[in-house]
Design a protein around this motif. Structure first.
Motif, mmCIF file in Angstrom:
data_model
loop_
_atom_site.group_PDB
_atom_site.id
_atom_site.type_symbol
_atom_site.label_atom_id
_atom_site.label_comp_id
_atom_site.label_asym_id
_atom_site.label_seq_id
_atom_site.Cartn_x
_atom_site.Cartn_y
_atom_site.Cartn_z
ATOM 1 N N ARG A 21 0.839 -1.191 0.000
ATOM 2 C CA ARG A 21 0.000 0.000 0.000
ATOM 3 C C ARG A 21 0.876 1.243 0.000
ATOM 4 N NH1 ARG A 21 -2.631 3.003 4.726
ATOM 5 N NH2 ARG A 21 -4.063 4.413 3.644
ATOM 6 N N LEU A 23 1.995 4.679 1.098
ATOM 7 C CA LEU A 23 1.768 5.293 2.402
ATOM 8 C C LEU A 23 1.260 6.730 2.260
ATOM 9 C CD1 LEU A 23 4.751 3.935 4.515
ATOM 10 C CD2 LEU A 23 2.520 2.921 4.029
ATOM 11 N N PRO A 24 0.516 7.202 3.255
ATOM 12 C CA PRO A 24 -0.063 8.550 3.179
ATOM 13 C C PRO A 24 0.985 9.622 3.445
ATOM 14 C CG PRO A 24 -0.554 7.559 5.300
ATOM 15 C CD PRO A 24 0.111 6.486 4.481
ATOM 16 N N ALA A 27 3.674 10.075 6.703
ATOM 17 C CA ALA A 27 3.915 8.793 7.366
ATOM 18 C C ALA A 27 5.265 8.820 8.073
ATOM 19 C CB ALA A 27 3.865 7.659 6.350
ATOM 20 N N THR A 66 7.910 6.832 3.563
ATOM 21 C CA THR A 66 7.825 7.628 4.785
ATOM 22 C C THR A 66 8.506 8.974 4.563
ATOM 23 O OG1 THR A 66 9.856 6.601 5.623
ATOM 24 C CG2 THR A 66 7.756 5.614 6.299
ATOM 25 N N GLN A 273 0.123 -3.272 8.128
ATOM 26 C CA GLN A 273 -1.184 -3.277 7.482
ATOM 27 C C GLN A 273 -2.028 -4.457 7.957
ATOM 28 O OE1 GLN A 273 -0.969 -3.390 3.197
ATOM 29 N NE2 GLN A 273 -3.100 -2.771 2.940
ATOM 30 N N ASP A 279 -7.268 0.782 6.473
ATOM 31 C CA ASP A 279 -6.434 1.911 6.077
ATOM 32 C C ASP A 279 -6.510 3.041 7.094
ATOM 33 O OD1 ASP A 279 -5.839 0.456 3.832
ATOM 34 O OD2 ASP A 279 -6.957 1.735 2.428
ATOM 35 N N ALA A 280 -7.689 3.267 7.673
ATOM 36 C CA ALA A 280 -7.852 4.359 8.634
ATOM 37 C C ALA A 280 -7.004 4.119 9.877
ATOM 38 C CB ALA A 280 -9.323 4.506 9.013
ATOM 39 N N ASP A 283 -3.310 4.569 8.940
ATOM 40 C CA ASP A 283 -2.958 5.980 8.781
ATOM 41 C C ASP A 283 -2.821 6.673 10.135
ATOM 42 O OD1 ASP A 283 -3.042 5.502 6.104
ATOM 43 O OD2 ASP A 283 -4.815 6.728 5.696
ATOM 44 N N VAL A 287 0.600 8.438 10.900
ATOM 45 C CA VAL A 287 0.572 9.894 10.721
ATOM 46 C C VAL A 287 0.082 10.620 11.971
ATOM 47 C CG1 VAL A 287 -0.276 11.793 9.305
ATOM 48 C CG2 VAL A 287 0.172 9.570 8.240
ATOM 49 N N ASP A 288 -1.154 10.362 12.372
ATOM 50 C CA ASP A 288 -1.772 11.150 13.430
ATOM 51 C C ASP A 288 -1.111 10.920 14.790
ATOM 52 O OD1 ASP A 288 -3.544 11.939 11.445
ATOM 53 O OD2 ASP A 288 -5.019 10.408 11.967
#
Length: 300
Positions: A21, A23-24, A27, A66, A273, A279-280, A283, A287-288
């Motif tokens: 996947r 990455l957002p 990351a 990343t 993963q 995915d949420a 992420d 990230v968060d």
């Protein structure tokens, strides 16, 4: 759009595949080490460190996708954080640090570390230390100094410990005056998984609201090994279910606990993963959560 395939492996990371996947943005690899030959290892350290400078780590970032990272001072350098601080200067605002200090660390030194974007102190009960044996008293002293220092607001204590040590330290860990980060899945045996007594301790700490866990180092206890590390799935998924908002992921590059040529970092992202399940959730972990824990700026 899929990124082009690699043609050569990144040093200290086998294979040329990328994560399944993409990455957002933002990351974060929340646990890695830099080893630069310009910095001599501590006299106490018995092994020759790898050559793993910032320029090589940037290749890993390009492979994985990343953009943020947390540089953790390895035991190799004792309490000399020079290599880590130099790496933070090179990486800029996309990086934060976790330092290693003795319990006699001065207020001025803590302020100097904070000015270089260090955001925590690592207390290691597993690897040999330059000062000898790490003790619970040392843990308490460092936590108190961090809590009392104006420059260290928002810092945490990161602990690397065996499961039995986590069990023994549980009463103290529950009352630390600063947030706690537990390294490498608490080194819990995947064969025991969520049934392990140490998992119960970690789960209790997570439920308390002031503890974080690093989803990293799966290979340290896995008997299945890569690419799937399938025996770690129950443990990783249990942690995600318990506290998805207080987990971060780390590659642990350049994987100094493992035999050279055995760890594929893209497989470790794919393992995250599988642990996350969505995915949420993935992420949030990439990230968060690290943005909150390490104080990264909001994404544009």
């Amino acid at each position: 759009m899929a990124l082009p395939a690699l043609t050569t492996p990144v040093p200290h990371s086998v294979g040329v595949n990328r994560p399944q996947r993409q990455l957002p943005p933002g990351a974060c690899d929340s646990h890695m080490h830099i080893f630069d030959p310009r910095f001599a290892p501590s006299a106490h350290w018995p092994r020759t460190p790898p050559v793993a400078p910032v320029a090589v780590y940037r290749q890993l970032q390009a492979r994985l996708g990343t953009t943020r990272t947390v540089v953790v001072t390895p035991s190799t350098y004792g309490t000399d954080n020079g290599c880590t601080l130099d790496a933070l200067d090179q990486l800029g605002d996309s990086a934060r640090g976790v330092a290693v200090v003795g319990e006699d660390v001065s207020a001025d030194e803590l302020a100097r570390l904070a000015a270089h974007r260090v955001r925590g102190l690592r207390v290691n009960f597993v690897s040999p230390q330059s000062w000898g044996t790490t003790t619970p008293d040392m843990l308490a002293t460092l936590a108190r100094k961090v809590a009392e220092h104006p420059a260290c607001q928002g810092w945490h204590i990161q602990i690397f410990a065996h499961p039995g040590q986590l069990i023994a330290l549980a009463p103290q860990l529950q009352t630390l005056p600063v947030p706690l980060v537990i390294d490498h899945l608490g080194r819990i045996d995947p064969a025991e998984g969520p049934a392990a007594q140490a998992h119960g301790v970690v789960r209790g700490l997570l439920d308390g609201g002031h503890t974080w866990v690093k989803l990293s180092g799966a290979y340290m206890r896995s008997t299945v090994h890569g690419p799937s590390y399938a025996d770690t799935l129950p443990l990783g998924r249990a942690l995600v279910q318990a506290a998805p908002e207080r987990l971060v992921w780390g590659s642990d590059w350049p994987h100094t606990t493992e035999a050279p040529g055995t760890v594929n970092d893209a497989d470790l992202v794919d393992l995250l993963q599988a642990w996350a399940g969505s995915d949420a959730a993935m992420d949030g972990i990439l990230v968060d959560n690290p943005a909150r824990l390490y104080g990264f700026d909001a994404l544009p």
